[in-house]
Design an enzyme around this catalytic site. Structure first.
Site, PDB file in Angstrom:
ATOM      1  CB  VAL A 158       1.521   0.336   4.993  1.00  0.00           C
ATOM      2  CG1 VAL A 158       0.109  -0.121   5.354  1.00  0.00           C
ATOM      3  CG2 VAL A 158       2.066   1.247   6.076  1.00  0.00           C
ATOM      4  CG  MET A 189      10.070   5.687  10.544  1.00  0.00           C
ATOM      5  SD  MET A 189      11.562   5.415  11.519  1.00  0.00           S
ATOM      6  CE  MET A 189      10.927   4.341  12.806  1.00  0.00           C
ATOM      7  CG  ASP A 234       4.025  13.178  12.583  1.00  0.00           C
ATOM      8  OD1 ASP A 234       4.321  14.276  12.068  1.00  0.00           O
ATOM      9  OD2 ASP A 234       4.343  12.085  12.075  1.00  0.00           O
ATOM     10  CG  LEU A 254      -1.961  -1.119   1.287  1.00  0.00           C
ATOM     11  CD1 LEU A 254      -2.748  -1.029   2.587  1.00  0.00           C
ATOM     12  CD2 LEU A 254      -2.908  -1.047   0.100  1.00  0.00           C
ATOM     13  N   GLY A 255       2.009   1.196   0.598  1.00  0.00           N
ATOM     14  CA  GLY A 255       2.835   2.392   0.670  1.00  0.00           C
ATOM     15  C   GLY A 255       4.125   2.120   1.400  1.00  0.00           C
ATOM     16  CD  GLU A 256       9.561   1.018   0.658  1.00  0.00           C
ATOM     17  OE1 GLU A 256      10.675   0.655   1.090  1.00  0.00           O
ATOM     18  OE2 GLU A 256       9.118   0.681  -0.452  1.00  0.00           O
ATOM     19  N   GLY A 257       7.491   4.327   3.475  1.00  0.00           N
ATOM     20  CA  GLY A 257       8.060   5.572   3.955  1.00  0.00           C
ATOM     21  C   GLY A 257       9.446   5.349   4.514  1.00  0.00           C
TER      22      GLY A 257
END
Length: 764
Positions: free
Chosen positions: A32, A29, A139, A24-27
């Site tokens: 997901v 840290m 945040d 679904l996504g990557e950042g």
């Protein structure tokens, strides 16, 4: 628990009992994934950490997110199902959400009120649930707000933390330690554009830090651009700490939304909303200003200051242009609803060869600066003007032109037009007509007008400027700005000198009436009209006019400045303070009469903090606070600016009170009653007479104060100095008159949208 070997695209096939179906996504840290819970047969989202992030700090952040979110059972908070480890790697299983992040939605452009306000309501509801558990998100940003078909979900509690300030006895969140510190000393937590100033300065965050982020997000939704801009993090940090977001212009409902966003983003947290629920209440009430189903367009206003021009070679024939030409340019541009223009008094503070643009942007709250220089060459002028962005210093344009000495109006018009075109300012037909209507008929008339403006400071200058404006009008009797300027000079002479005050006051009234007859929308005329109306006992007329104009010009601080005075006269003290607060959010350098409001309210601590611009008021407040020595020091060495007239009488009055010289106080009070042209001054005289035991004079002055338009009922009720005369029929009649006018003012305030305009109820 275990995870299977990577499948297609490097994704693991399973994590524990979850079968991975998509990334679904990557950042920075972690990653997901979408997954299926093979035990319960439901779809979930799995958050995992990168290999490099599986240190104790990263693990603890993940655990904190789970513990914090698990305490909140709310439809606008993403639900956490499980936290666990697979092959030594922590993971978090949470509610699977369909839709998009607010960040993605905002990337497609700004939003109207009907779309933005439901998002803010849901976000505030989620924060209310957090804050009631003494949790601060810390945040909050658009990427942590997810929009689903079934409503908003707040995500990512990895930085959430208990607030010391928000914890009541016996209240806590099980499993979340109060003193956990997951960041290195000196590091900044959060995303730069949404971090509250106190957090940047190293203070602990409470719920108001989240509300600051809410205000920034709401502003960005409506305007399509960040509230605090900058290319680098340090530039953004500076903007958050020192710069005011540009006010939003548009319909009345946009003005109300602008006020809410700016209040939430106040630099001092005690000036923000006290709670998420309080912000939601204000939002709820303000939407009633207009049909919320009507799409409203919001545009951040440009904020301009025109600095005094430098005269490169001193010359008595052109020296007057240094201040008067910038003031004329400012006056022309201030008629535009899409531009905020700082006053010439504010601009005078920054007159130098090389102004510090960063200081200018922060203190004056501007993003655009116009500078210029003038050099005489024979019968011609060489004028160089430059438009610069602040604080970056980027030059928008620079222009040099030569023109005949007497053709100054052509220069003022060309510079004003160039500013309007370069900033792409929308100009309505009404504004275009007003600009054209206010053009002088001849260069001679305009030169007299500019020379009058140059002389318009100090009692001697007022007399000279009055004569120069009169000569201007002899050449052009239809020049509305000159009538307004003549009215101002005449009014100042009436109020602050002993030179035939009745005649000057009458002249001010007639000149002002002529200015508004020629141009009903002339801003400088309306500013003076407020003072004259209030001083003429037309307090309620002033209230109606100011509320209507402020509702339609909500990003212009001058109307709120007038409301501070008028609302106090009506006894609406909370509203007067709210008008002051909003005026200063729009223009940090504006000076209002709010110290008198605090005195009338009995709030002497806030009065002393706001009385720097008035030595007399500051000394009086210190005396009222029981600090006579400080009051005497405040007045020591102060030179009387005007020896005669009401201002001089007021200063002598304060000095006698501070020095506890009853004989001088009595004499000064008698002079005050004979010299004053305002009803509030008459009230102070009544109070002074009562303190001195001169009860007949106190009664006469009190009755006159009410008769002349001062209806400050809350102060009348509580002031003990009037106790000896309260039972007298004259006092009671005047009190009932004030009571009726006060109640009428309350009705007007409500009917004209005052609570939505200022975000305050009638608490007086």
């Amino acid at each position: 628990m275990s995870s299977s070997p990577p499948g297609a695209g490097g994704m693991p096939a399973t994590i524990a009992h979850y079968r991975i179906t998509a990334k679904l996504g990557e950042g920075g840290m972690g990653v997901v994934y979408a997954a299926t819970d093979e035990k319960l047969g439901r779809q979930v989202a799995i958050k995992t950490l990168h290999e490099a992030s599986t240190d104790p700090l990263g693990r603890e952040r993940l655990w904190r997110e789970a513990r914090a979110a698990a305490q909140i059972n709310h439809p606008n908070v993403c639900q956490i199902y499980e936290i666990g480890e697979a092959d030594g790697h922590p993971y978090l299983a949470m509610e699977f959400l369909e839709g998009e992040s607010l960040h993605a939605r905002m990337g497609r452009g700004k939003m109207g009120v009907p779309d933005a306000t439901p998002i803010l309501f849901s976000l505030l509801n989620a924060l209310d649930a957090l804050h009631k558990r003494a949790l601060v998100h810390r945040d909050l940003k658009p990427s942590n707000v997810f929009l689903t078909p079934n409503g908003l979900k707040l995500l990512d509690f990895g930085l959430a933390r208990l607030s010391h300030a928000m914890i009541a006895p016996g209240l806590g969140t099980p499993g979340v330690a109060l003193d956990e510190q997951l960041t290195l000393p000196g590091t900044v937590i959060g995303t730069p554009r949404y971090i509250a100033p106190e957090v940047l300065e190293g203070s602990d965050a409470d719920g108001r830090a989240d509300l600051f982020a809410c205000g920034a997000i709401f502003y960005e939704m409506l305007s399509g651009r960040p509230a605090f801009e900058g290319v680098t993090p340090m530039q953004v940090f500076h903007a958050v700490l020192y710069q005011q977001p540009a006010p939003l212009a548009g319909s009345p409902v946009i003005g109300a939304m602008n006020r809410i966003a700016l209040k939430a983003m106040s630099k001092a947290r005690n000036e923000r909303y006290a709670s998420a629920n309080a912000m939601a209440e204000d939002l709820r009430g303000s939407i009633s200003l207009a049909d919320p189903n009507t799409m409203a367009s919001a545009s951040p206003m440009r904020r301009l200051i025109v600095l005094p021009f430098r005269v490169l070679r001193p010359d008595p024939e052109v020296d007057f242009l240094s201040a008067s030409l910038p003031e004329a340019i400012s006056s022309t541009l201030s008629s535009l609803g899409s531009l905020q223009v700082r006053s010439s008094l504010t601009a005078a503070k920054y007159a130098s060869e090389a102004p510090d643009l960063r200081t200018l942007a922060s203190e004056a709250g501007v993003d655009t600066v116009l500078t210029g220089s003038v050099l005489r060459a024979g019968e011609e002028l060489q004028v160089t003007t430059q438009l610069v962005e602040a604080p970056s210093g980027t030059v928008v344009w620079s222009h040099r032109e030569r023109l005949p000495l007497r053709d100054v109006f052509a220069l003022e018009e060309s510079v004003s037009r160039r500013v309007m075109e370069s900033l792409a300012l929308p100009v309505t037909d009404t504004e275009e007509h007003q600009i054209s209507r206010d053009a002088p008929a001849s260069p001679t008339a305009y030169e007299f007008y500019l020379r009058g403006a140059h002389q318009s400071y100090g009692t001697h200058g007022w007399r000279v400027s009055r004569e120069l404006y009169t000569k201007c009008l002899e050449h052009d009797p239809r020049y509305a700005p000159a009538w307004a300027a003549l009215a101002r000079s005449s009014f100042l002479l009436a109020k602050y000198s002993a030179e035939n005050p009745e005649a000057n006051y009458a002249k001010a009234q007639s000149a002002l009436a002529r200015a508004l007859e020629l141009n009903p929308d002339l801003g400088k005329a309306h500013s003076l009209l407020t003072t004259i109306e209030v001083n003429s006992g037309k307090t309620l007329d002033a209230l109606v006019r100011l509320l209507r104009r402020a509702r339609n010009h909500q990003a212009h601080a001058d109307f709120y400045q007038g409301l501070v005075l008028t609302l106090r006269y009506c006894g609406l003290l909370d509203a007067s303070i709210a008008a002051n607060d909003h005026a200063r959010r729009l223009d940090p350098g504006i000076v209002t009469s709010v110290p008198h409001t605090y005195v009338m309210r009995g709030d002497l601590d806030r009065a002393i903090g706001d009385a720097d611009s008035d030595p007399g008021m500051g000394a009086l407040v210190m005396w009222l606070r029981g600090e006579p020595e400080r009051a005497r020091q405040r007045l020591a060495g102060f030179e009387m600016p005007v020896e005669t007239g009401p201002l001089g009488a007021w200063m002598r009055f304060v000095k006698a009170i501070v020095e506890q010289d009853h004989e001088s106080q009595l004499a000064a009070t008698r002079i005050l009653t004979s010299a004053a042209f305002d009803a509030e001054g008459m009230y102070y005289a009544a109070w002074s007479f009562a303190l001195l035991g001169e009860f007949d004079d106190a009664l006469r002055s009190f009755v006159r104060s009410v008769h002349e338009g001062f209806y400050c009922l809350p102060t009348f009720k509580r002031e003990p100095a009037f106790d000896p005369i309260r039972t007298r029929p004259e006092f009671q009649d005047a009190f009932r008159t004030a009571q009726a006018k006060h109640h009428e003012a309350q009705r007007i305030f409500i009917e004209e949208g005052g609570p939505q305009l200022l975000g305050t109820e009638l608490g007086d």
